[in-house]
Design a protein around this motif. Structure first.
Motif, PDB file in Angstrom:
ATOM      1  N   ASP A 184       8.299   5.534   8.804  1.00  0.00           N
ATOM      2  CA  ASP A 184       8.182   5.334  10.253  1.00  0.00           C
ATOM      3  C   ASP A 184       7.270   4.153  10.597  1.00  0.00           C
ATOM      4  OD1 ASP A 184       9.825   7.494  10.666  1.00  0.00           O
ATOM      5  OD2 ASP A 184       8.193   8.921  11.010  1.00  0.00           O
ATOM      6  N   LEU A 185       6.229   3.910   9.775  1.00  0.00           N
ATOM      7  CA  LEU A 185       5.235   2.875  10.089  1.00  0.00           C
ATOM      8  C   LEU A 185       5.454   1.572   9.321  1.00  0.00           C
ATOM      9  CD1 LEU A 185       1.967   5.037  10.233  1.00  0.00           C
ATOM     10  CD2 LEU A 185       3.292   4.165  12.155  1.00  0.00           C
ATOM     11  N   GLU A 186       6.481   1.528   8.490  1.00  0.00           N
ATOM     12  CA  GLU A 186       6.681   0.348   7.643  1.00  0.00           C
ATOM     13  C   GLU A 186       6.949  -0.907   8.468  1.00  0.00           C
ATOM     14  OE1 GLU A 186       7.881  -0.002   3.133  1.00  0.00           O
ATOM     15  OE2 GLU A 186       9.218   1.220   4.358  1.00  0.00           O
ATOM     16  N   THR A 195       1.414  -4.200   3.209  1.00  0.00           N
ATOM     17  CA  THR A 195       2.289  -3.347   2.404  1.00  0.00           C
ATOM     18  C   THR A 195       1.721  -1.934   2.357  1.00  0.00           C
ATOM     19  OG1 THR A 195       2.871  -5.237   1.011  1.00  0.00           O
ATOM     20  CG2 THR A 195       3.360  -3.048   0.144  1.00  0.00           C
ATOM     21  N   LEU A 196       2.589  -0.944   2.622  1.00  0.00           N
ATOM     22  CA  LEU A 196       2.202   0.455   2.496  1.00  0.00           C
ATOM     23  C   LEU A 196       2.627   0.944   1.116  1.00  0.00           C
ATOM     24  CD1 LEU A 196       3.232   1.858   6.012  1.00  0.00           C
ATOM     25  CD2 LEU A 196       1.022   0.933   5.282  1.00  0.00           C
ATOM     26  N   ASN A 197       1.665   1.327   0.309  1.00  0.00           N
ATOM     27  CA  ASN A 197       1.918   1.646  -1.094  1.00  0.00           C
ATOM     28  C   ASN A 197       1.494   3.082  -1.377  1.00  0.00           C
ATOM     29  OD1 ASN A 197       2.241   1.697  -3.825  1.00  0.00           O
ATOM     30  ND2 ASN A 197       0.770   0.070  -4.283  1.00  0.00           N
ATOM     31  N   SER A 226      -5.395   1.948   9.388  1.00  0.00           N
ATOM     32  CA  SER A 226      -5.514   0.999   8.267  1.00  0.00           C
ATOM     33  C   SER A 226      -4.690  -0.262   8.535  1.00  0.00           C
ATOM     34  CB  SER A 226      -5.057   1.663   6.969  1.00  0.00           C
ATOM     35  OG  SER A 226      -3.650   1.787   6.919  1.00  0.00           O
ATOM     36  N   ILE A 227      -3.593  -0.105   9.276  1.00  0.00           N
ATOM     37  CA  ILE A 227      -2.774  -1.275   9.632  1.00  0.00           C
ATOM     38  C   ILE A 227      -3.499  -2.130  10.671  1.00  0.00           C
ATOM     39  CG2 ILE A 227      -0.608  -2.019  10.700  1.00  0.00           C
ATOM     40  CD1 ILE A 227       0.660   0.558   9.535  1.00  0.00           C
ATOM     41  N   GLY A 234      -2.443  -7.950   3.260  1.00  0.00           N
ATOM     42  CA  GLY A 234      -3.117  -6.963   2.419  1.00  0.00           C
ATOM     43  C   GLY A 234      -2.231  -5.759   2.169  1.00  0.00           C
ATOM     44  N   GLN A 235      -2.865  -4.649   1.833  1.00  0.00           N
ATOM     45  CA  GLN A 235      -2.085  -3.448   1.570  1.00  0.00           C
ATOM     46  C   GLN A 235      -2.886  -2.201   1.913  1.00  0.00           C
ATOM     47  OE1 GLN A 235      -1.128  -2.596  -2.526  1.00  0.00           O
ATOM     48  NE2 GLN A 235      -3.089  -3.355  -3.301  1.00  0.00           N
TER      49      GLN A 235
END
Length: 321
Positions: A184-186, A195-197, A226-227, A234-235
């Motif tokens: 949903d947040l990508e 990047t969401l890892n 965090s975004i 970043g990530q």
């Protein structure tokens, strides 16, 4: 004459001593009867009232070997308690003033902006410059959204603090929920080149017992946070760690980090480490306070650790099934 004086002198001394002893005994009796017993009654009353008894029951039987010492101790304890209560009241008064100041500022900023845009539109901008008018309408709409978020979050935190929100605990797979939120947040993360890892050892389900919707709200707030404050290009790393009877969930970014002196306050309502940047990014300033209340309502713990220039990690626990 001297003979009689010398003969009666021992008698005189004896009578003097006897008189002193009798006087002392009498005074001691008076003290015991009228002072000591009164102190015992006062101590008995203090003791029983401290136990929470009604006034009519507070005069029940209670004996003490040293009522004066006990009464002194009770009074000292009472004085310490009252001093502590006064300190708490002062802290609450300070918090109330800060809260009112913060909430006033949070409301005034978007309201004044909306007022300015509407007045400009009323002055004829719609006819004179339609493109600029549409831009102003969009900005007014964004400020209305900000007000809506603020009111919603205030209502949410008020319900959480009052206990009006009942948790609907159920068994669910926390890893599946994390993957759902990442999907949903990508898009929002990609706009910031973040990047969401999700780092997991395997794809096996990890079941927890909690209110799924509330934990979803916690994860959305923390990952979205965090975004917002992460470093471009970043990530954000999300991890789960199995403990004995709990699951630890960590959300780590490699943003600017938080000063050590501000770490104890990050879960306070409206607290912002960088106020100007935070308001430009948006949000109500209540997200982390809501996170804390939800996790504590589950009787679990939430923590933050951060290093300036390296990043921040928020973590919380859930009951493992």
């Amino acid at each position: 004459m001297n003979f009689y004086y010398e003969r009666d002198f021992p008698t005189f001394i004896f009578l003097l001593i006897l008189s002193f002893i009798l006087s002392f005994s009498l005074l001691n009796y008076v003290f015991q009867k009228f002072v000591y017993e009164r102190i015992k009654s006062v101590y008995k009353l203090i003791h029983n009232l401290k136990l929470g008894k009604e006034l009519k029951d507070a005069l029940g039987d209670h004996k003490s070997d040293d009522p004066i010492g006990d009464a002194e101790k009770e009074v000292r304890d009472w004085a310490k308690q009252k001093a502590s209560e006064i300190d708490q009241l002062k802290a609450q008064e300070k918090f109330r003033k800060e809260f009112l100041s913060n909430i006033s500022h949070e409301f005034k900023t978007p309201l004044f902006a909306i007022q300015g845009y509407v007045e400009t539109l009323q002055d004829g901008m719609l006819e004179e410059n339609p493109e600029m008018a549409i831009n102003f309408l969009n900005k007014a709409a964004r400020n209305l959204d900000r007000l809506s978020y603020l009111i919603h979050d205030l209502d949410e935190i008020a319900k959480l603090e009052s206990g009006a929100v009942l948790l609907e605990k159920e068994k669910f797979d926390i890893q599946a929920l994390i993957k759902e939120i990442i999907d949903d947040l990508e898009y929002k993360a990609s706009e910031q080149n973040i990047t969401l890892n999700f780092q997991t050892k395997n794809n096996n389900p990890v079941f927890v017992k909690a209110d799924r919707k509330k934990i979803q709200q916690v994860l959305i707030n923390l990952i979205d946070n965090s975004i917002k404050y992460g470093k471009r290009n970043g990530q954000t790393i999300i991890k789960t760690h199995p403990l004995i009877d709990q699951i630890l969930i960590e959300i780590t970014d490699n943003g600017l980090g938080i000063e050590e002196k501000n770490l104890p306050r990050v879960f306070e309502r409206f607290f912002r480490t960088d106020k100007s940047r935070s308001r430009d990014i948006g949000g109500s300033g209540l997200g982390l306070a809501i996170v804390k209340h939800i996790i504590e309502a589950h009787q679990q713990n939430v923590h933050v650790r951060s290093t300036e220039g390296i990043g921040t990690t928020f973590s919380f626990t859930l009951e493992k099934v």
